[in-house]
Design an enzyme around this catalytic site. Structure first.
Site, PDB file in Angstrom:
ATOM      1  N   ASN A  98       0.832  -1.206   0.000  1.00 49.85           N
ATOM      2  CA  ASN A  98       0.000   0.000   0.000  1.00 49.85           C
ATOM      3  C   ASN A  98       0.865   1.254   0.000  1.00 49.85           C
ATOM      4  O   ASN A  98       1.972   1.257   0.519  1.00 49.85           O
ATOM      5  CB  ASN A  98      -0.927   0.011   1.227  1.00 49.85           C
ATOM      6  CG  ASN A  98      -1.875  -1.179   1.213  1.00 49.85           C
ATOM      7  OD1 ASN A  98      -2.110  -1.774   0.164  1.00 49.85           O
ATOM      8  ND2 ASN A  98      -2.357  -1.577   2.383  1.00 49.85           N
ATOM      9  N   HIS A 115       5.849  -0.475  -2.764  1.00 46.08           N
ATOM     10  CA  HIS A 115       5.400   0.204  -3.980  1.00 46.08           C
ATOM     11  C   HIS A 115       5.412   1.722  -3.831  1.00 46.08           C
ATOM     12  O   HIS A 115       4.727   2.420  -4.571  1.00 46.08           O
ATOM     13  CB  HIS A 115       3.988  -0.268  -4.359  1.00 46.08           C
ATOM     14  CG  HIS A 115       3.972  -1.710  -4.765  1.00 46.08           C
ATOM     15  ND1 HIS A 115       2.818  -2.462  -4.776  1.00 46.08           N
ATOM     16  CD2 HIS A 115       4.967  -2.542  -5.146  1.00 46.08           C
ATOM     17  CE1 HIS A 115       3.115  -3.697  -5.167  1.00 46.08           C
ATOM     18  NE2 HIS A 115       4.411  -3.775  -5.392  1.00 46.08           N
TER      19      HIS A 115
END
Ligand code: BV8
Ligand code: ZN
Length: 239
Positions: A98, A115
């Site tokens: 997330n 990410h």
């Protein structure tokens, strides 16, 4: 079920959580592939790419600004908070896909953002990087070097930050229990982390209302939402 898992957690030296969009769903942040899917309105497989960004930086920025505003208004939920409570009692590392920063806002301190982060911005050319604190007067925002700025997230086709990925693989390969929460495990290479854990003899636990691509490999699966299951698990652990 909770007793068995709580026991494994008590015996564990190192606990690793791998989390995805599902853990933030009960904070009001849509998941990627769910029915409320973020990617319904936009085809994110197209938008979360460097090609889309260069083709239409304004549109991609509008998508991220909409998500960022939603995220800044959201709060960590009982699932995020249970993980940060457990970190006060055991060695806990969170490997999250997330970009919403909710684990950190819940108090977790060992968080690896595989990410990237929606609140960080970087230049497409020079090495300028900064935390976004206000909204922008124009989209796309321009760097002082004159080039356009981009969200500091990993798009499809882009490599994960090398140092973070190396650390994440190391954590996954050396943990005693891995709890996989709120991820469809559809995206690589993050979806390899449970494979590394299993290869090294860890107990694999899944918390997800639905089956995932690796449900058959899990030692234990809790078919429930994160905000319900994780506080229950913590309560049994603390008995
Ligand atoms: C790379 C950041 C190599 C941006 C994201 C074919 C063509 C093209 C590419 C590929 C291909 N095959 C494989 C690839 C590689 C590609 C990939 O995996 N594609 C998939 C889609 C097939 N991967 C990449 O490109 C990666 N990079 O491989 O680089 C390389 C190496 C060297 C040099 C150059 C290149 C980069 C991937 C990162 C992409 N960026 N996000 C942004 O967020 O905008 S991915 C995005 O989707 C999210 O970050 C998230 O991580 C990811 C997966 O989604 P999930 O988190 O799992 O969420 P999802 O909606 O899928 O599932 C939610 C789950 O929660 C469900 O299971 C649901 O049941 C559950 N749930 C719902 N509610 C709850 C719940 N659980 C608990 N409680 C609830 N309440
Ligand atoms: Zn610059």
């Amino acid at each position: 079920m909770f007793d068995i898992i709580a026991d494994r957690l008590r015996q564990a030296e190192k606990i690793v959580f791998v989390t995805g969009a599902g853990i933030s769903q009960e904070s009001g942040i849509p998941t990627f592939r769910g029915k409320d899917g973020l990617w319904r309105k936009y085809d994110a497989m197209k938008l979360a790419t460097i090609e889309a960004f260069y083709e239409n930086p304004k549109l991609v920025w509008e998508w991220y600004e909409e998500r960022r505003n939603n995220i800044m208004a959201a709060k960590p939920n009982a699932g995020h908070l249970a993980i940060s409570e457990l970190e006060k009692l055991k060695s806990v590392h969170v490997l999250t896909q997330n970009i919403d920063g909710l684990h950190q806002r819940a108090g977790s301190t060992q968080v690896y953002e595989l990410h990237g982060s929606i609140i960080t911005i970087k230049c497409t050319v020079c090495d300028f990087k900064d935390i976004i604190t206000t909204s922008f007067s124009q989209l796309p925002p321009i760097c002082k070097c004159g080039n356009i700025l981009r969200p500091d997230v990993v798009w499809f086709g882009e490599p994960l930050p090398q140092d973070i990925w190396q650390d994440a693989m190391q954590q996954a390969s050396s943990c005693d229990v891995m709890v996989v929460v709120g991820t469809s495990l559809a995206v690589s290479p993050a979806n390899l982390l449970p494979v590394y854990a299993k290869q090294n003899g860890a107990t694999l636990v899944e918390v997800n209302p639905e089956e995932t691509l690796m449900s058959a490999d899990m030692d234990l699966s809790i078919r429930s939402s994160a905000a319900k299951a994780l506080p229950n698990l913590l309560a049994v652990f603390q008995r």
